[in-house]
Scaffold this active site. Structure first.
Site, PDB file in Angstrom:
ATOM      1  N   GLY A 256       0.740  -1.121  -0.292  1.00 19.99           N
ATOM      2  CA  GLY A 256       0.060  -0.014  -0.030  1.00 19.99           C
ATOM      3  C   GLY A 256       0.681   1.276   0.005  1.00 19.99           C
ATOM      4  O   GLY A 256       0.352   2.347   0.077  1.00 19.99           O
ATOM      5  N   GLU A 298       4.785  -6.261   1.548  1.00 17.81           N
ATOM      6  CA  GLU A 298       4.147  -6.640   0.311  1.00 17.81           C
ATOM      7  C   GLU A 298       4.020  -5.398  -0.558  1.00 17.81           C
ATOM      8  O   GLU A 298       2.911  -5.113  -1.119  1.00 17.81           O
ATOM      9  CB  GLU A 298       2.709  -7.357   0.443  1.00 17.81           C
ATOM     10  CG  GLU A 298       2.932  -8.354   1.371  1.00 17.81           C
ATOM     11  CD  GLU A 298       1.443  -9.191   1.528  1.00 17.81           C
ATOM     12  OE1 GLU A 298       1.438 -10.323   1.718  1.00 17.81           O
ATOM     13  OE2 GLU A 298       0.533  -8.292   1.813  1.00 17.81           O
ATOM     14  N   PRO A 299       4.969  -4.803  -1.112  1.00 13.83           N
ATOM     15  CA  PRO A 299       4.772  -3.743  -2.056  1.00 13.83           C
ATOM     16  C   PRO A 299       4.575  -4.116  -3.538  1.00 13.83           C
ATOM     17  O   PRO A 299       5.033  -5.005  -3.943  1.00 13.83           O
ATOM     18  CB  PRO A 299       6.150  -2.967  -1.988  1.00 13.83           C
ATOM     19  CG  PRO A 299       7.043  -3.954  -1.796  1.00 13.83           C
ATOM     20  CD  PRO A 299       6.447  -4.991  -0.892  1.00 13.83           C
ATOM     21  N   GLY A 300       3.593  -3.338  -4.139  1.00  8.96           N
ATOM     22  CA  GLY A 300       3.176  -3.572  -5.561  1.00  8.96           C
ATOM     23  C   GLY A 300       3.453  -2.268  -6.323  1.00  8.96           C
ATOM     24  O   GLY A 300       4.568  -2.018  -7.039  1.00  8.96           O
ATOM     25  N   ARG A 337      -8.582   2.863 -14.115  1.00  8.73           N
ATOM     26  CA  ARG A 337      -8.511   3.665 -12.851  1.00  8.73           C
ATOM     27  C   ARG A 337      -8.945   4.829 -12.644  1.00  8.73           C
ATOM     28  O   ARG A 337      -9.544   5.250 -11.650  1.00  8.73           O
ATOM     29  CB  ARG A 337      -7.007   3.645 -12.368  1.00  8.73           C
ATOM     30  CG  ARG A 337      -6.153   2.332 -12.366  1.00  8.73           C
ATOM     31  CD  ARG A 337      -4.932   2.364 -11.557  1.00  8.73           C
ATOM     32  NE  ARG A 337      -4.780   2.877 -10.410  1.00  8.73           N
ATOM     33  CZ  ARG A 337      -4.676   4.235  -9.955  1.00  8.73           C
ATOM     34  NH1 ARG A 337      -4.285   4.890 -10.902  1.00  8.73           N
ATOM     35  NH2 ARG A 337      -4.552   4.273  -8.569  1.00  8.73           N
ATOM     36  N   TYR A 341     -11.639   4.787  -9.400  1.00  7.25           N
ATOM     37  CA  TYR A 341     -11.262   5.331  -8.338  1.00  7.25           C
ATOM     38  C   TYR A 341     -11.134   6.945  -8.476  1.00  7.25           C
ATOM     39  O   TYR A 341     -10.691   7.608  -7.515  1.00  7.25           O
ATOM     40  CB  TYR A 341      -9.882   5.124  -7.920  1.00  7.25           C
ATOM     41  CG  TYR A 341      -9.623   3.533  -7.797  1.00  7.25           C
ATOM     42  CD1 TYR A 341     -10.409   2.608  -7.231  1.00  7.25           C
ATOM     43  CD2 TYR A 341      -8.322   3.167  -8.579  1.00  7.25           C
ATOM     44  CE1 TYR A 341     -10.073   1.346  -7.361  1.00  7.25           C
ATOM     45  CE2 TYR A 341      -7.859   1.731  -8.462  1.00  7.25           C
ATOM     46  CZ  TYR A 341      -9.005   0.857  -7.854  1.00  7.25           C
ATOM     47  OH  TYR A 341      -8.456  -0.348  -7.784  1.00  7.25           O
ATOM     48  N   CYS A 366     -17.166   3.676 -25.344  1.00  7.03           N
ATOM     49  CA  CYS A 366     -18.300   4.201 -25.242  1.00  7.03           C
ATOM     50  C   CYS A 366     -19.077   4.353 -23.956  1.00  7.03           C
ATOM     51  O   CYS A 366     -20.114   4.158 -23.741  1.00  7.03           O
ATOM     52  CB  CYS A 366     -19.521   3.068 -26.243  1.00  7.03           C
ATOM     53  SG  CYS A 366     -18.642   2.783 -27.924  1.00  7.03           S
TER      54      CYS A 366
HETATM   55  C1  LIG Z   1      -2.932  -5.380  -3.416  1.00  7.81           C
HETATM   56  C2  LIG Z   1      -2.466  -5.871  -2.175  1.00  7.81           C
HETATM   57  C3  LIG Z   1      -0.900  -5.283  -1.883  1.00  7.81           C
HETATM   58  C4  LIG Z   1      -0.300  -4.424  -2.838  1.00  7.81           C
HETATM   59  O1  LIG Z   1      -0.853  -3.215  -2.605  1.00  7.81           O
HETATM   60  P1  LIG Z   1      -0.006  -1.934  -3.267  1.00  7.81           P
HETATM   61  O2  LIG Z   1      -0.948  -0.783  -3.014  1.00  7.81           O
HETATM   62  O3  LIG Z   1       0.181  -2.376  -5.002  1.00  7.81           O
HETATM   63  O4  LIG Z   1       1.272  -1.850  -2.681  1.00  7.81           O
HETATM   64  C5  LIG Z   1      -0.232  -6.225  -0.750  1.00  7.81           C
HETATM   65  N1  LIG Z   1      -0.994  -6.948  -0.219  1.00  7.81           N
HETATM   66  C6  LIG Z   1      -2.223  -7.411  -0.622  1.00  7.81           C
HETATM   67  C7  LIG Z   1      -2.845  -8.377   0.588  1.00  7.81           C
HETATM   68  C8  LIG Z   1      -2.835  -6.735  -1.305  1.00  7.81           C
HETATM   69  O5  LIG Z   1      -4.061  -7.334  -1.640  1.00  7.81           O
END
Ligand SMILES: *Cc1c(COP(=O)(O)O)cnc(C)c1O
Length: 436
Positions: A256, A298-300, A337, A341, A366
């Site tokens: 997050g 858990e960075p994404g 997005r 959001y 559309c």
């Molecule tokens: C989506 C998610 C993430 C990654 O969130 P980011 O905003 O991309 O960092 C990490 N852990 C869990 C469980 C998620 O659902």
């Protein structure tokens, strides 16, 4: 006199600088062109067509490494859903990260990438029996259970000592968009701390002889800016660890961490996060006299968002009563997005300059809500121009659809002057394959 006015007189170039943090590392202007990963963007658009997602490999790798460096004692788990692509998973494996998957499909990509099972975590509020069976078959190291139904189901499917974590809803408000605020009470994710469901889940897992509880997991949301939200989460989670009376070896704080989408937004304070979370964890554990668990994060988005740039071609320009609409060859099918959001994006015309005016960049779909960005573009913007949109590496390819039967764009990896597709452009043949 400003510095910019002064510089020409002392013989320096006054090329406008790109917004810090928004574009892939090393992206720069060369005349009116934008050079990404050592390659002019106009050349990428000409060679690979548009729309096209450009991904800078060095930026992805260096952001992944930055997490590992900031928290050497932690296990850094890439959130695979943010950019599902075997090649990207391979980069993560090479950088020493672990991987999060949330379905059998994401796991299939991980398998294709040869991602080591002992570094894969599976989560999700619904895992079908196919998802769970696929996870057990591949030998995924940890499964994050999210409901009492799942504890019973997994307990029956697993044969010996499957390691599990419990997804806890800590009740922390991360001050983000409601659709991505996953830490607050009264929502679909996790076991509530407040109602006692989390404690109950710990007991239920203990009753399953085929499961072994190794950790607690939480994820308070996405685009989280305030480190204080994570500190509060640590306090609540350690309190739960102390109350449950069971040895908890791992504490997963989720992802997050925010990424900038607009020039005014800043990057996440990773070192501040590392210091404050480490300090809070050590303090709280000492206070409650519990062993310090290993941290997982858990960075994404924060790893891949700013490594990506989408190139669009302008197809039509309309001068409305109060604004100019610039319509491009993509839209909500490659970037939902804004519609989902209210996400905001910056945009830049590449290949030439001109006097700037406000414009609304819209997609080809559309829906009146198919708006990609409010930005400034040269007043004479016209069909054929190429636009670059930064911060499109996370949750774009992942969320893309075939709305209006538009084919999804490729991902072109760039690195040090070399470009190669890592996801090919979708074709009409791909679309037709599913129809019977
Ligand atoms: C989506 C998610 C993430 C990654 O969130 P980011 O905003 O991309 O960092 C990490 N852990 C869990 C469980 C998620 O659902």
């Amino acid at each position: 006199m400003t510095l910019a006015e002064l510089l020409p007189s002392i013989g320096c170039s006054t090329e406008p600088v790109l917004e810090e943090g928004l574009w892939p590392d090393g992206t720069h202007l060369s005349g009116a062109d934008l050079v990404i990963g050592g390659i002019p963007a106009t050349r990428l658009a000409a060679r690979f067509g548009t729309p096209c997602q450009v991904l800078d490999e060095a930026t992805v790798r260096s952001r992944a490494r930055a997490f590992a460096i900031a928290l050497p004692e932690a296990e850094v788990v890439f959130a695979g859903k943010s950019l599902p692509c075997p090649e990207v998973y391979r980069w993560m494996a090479q950088e020493g990260l672990s991987l999060d998957v949330s379905s059998a499909g994401e796991l299939a990509l991980a398998r294709t990438a040869g991602f080591p099972a002992k570094r894969i975590v599976m989560h999700g509020n619904v895992k079908t029996s196919e998802d769970l069976k696929a996870a057990l078959e591949y030998g995924v190291s940890r499964i994050v259970v999210d409901s009492f139904d799942e504890i019973a189901q997994l307990g029956a499917l697993a044969t010996h000592g499957q390691e599990v974590m419990i997804r806890v809803t800590p009740g922390v408000d991360a001050h983000t968009h409601a659709a991505i605020a996953t830490g607050v009470e009264d929502q679909k994710f996790g076991f509530s701390l407040k109602t006692g469901a989390a404690l109950e889940a710990i007991l239920r897992v203990a009753e399953q002889p085929s499961l072994r509880l190794v950790g607690l997991h939480c994820h308070i949301g996405s685009q989280v800016r305030h480190v204080a939200s994570y500190e509060e989460t640590v306090r609540r989670m350690v309190d739960l660890i102390a109350k449950c009376g069971v040895r908890i070896e791992q504490l997963d704080l989720g992802g997050g961490f925010c990424a900038p989408y607009l020039p005014t937004e800043s990057t996440f304070d990773l070192f501040g996060f590392a210091q404050r979370v480490r300090g809070t964890l050590n303090y709280e554990c000492a206070l409650h006299r519990v062993p310090v668990p290993r941290i997982l994060i858990e960075p994404g988005r924060s790893i891949v968002a700013n490594a990506g740039v989408t190139l669009y071609r302008v197809c039509a320009v309309k001068h409305g009563e109060n604004r100019t609409f610039v319509a491009v060859d993509g839209g909500m099918s490659d970037n939902p997005r804004p519609a989902l959001y209210g996400a905001k994006y910056a945009v830049r015309l590449i290949g030439r300059g001109g006097k700037l005016q406000p414009c609304t960049v819209v997609g080809r779909h559309c829906e009146a809500g198919d708006v990609l960005a409010e930005g400034v573009l040269p007043a004479d913007v016209h069909a054929g121009d190429v636009l670059a949109m930064p911060a499109t590496g996370a949750y774009h390819h992942a969320l893309a659809s075939n709305y209006n039967q538009v084919c999804r764009p490729p991902i072109i990896a760039v690195n040090d002057g070399v470009a190669r597709p890592i996801v090919r452009r979708e074709t009409e043949e791909d679309l037709l394959r599913r129809y019977l």
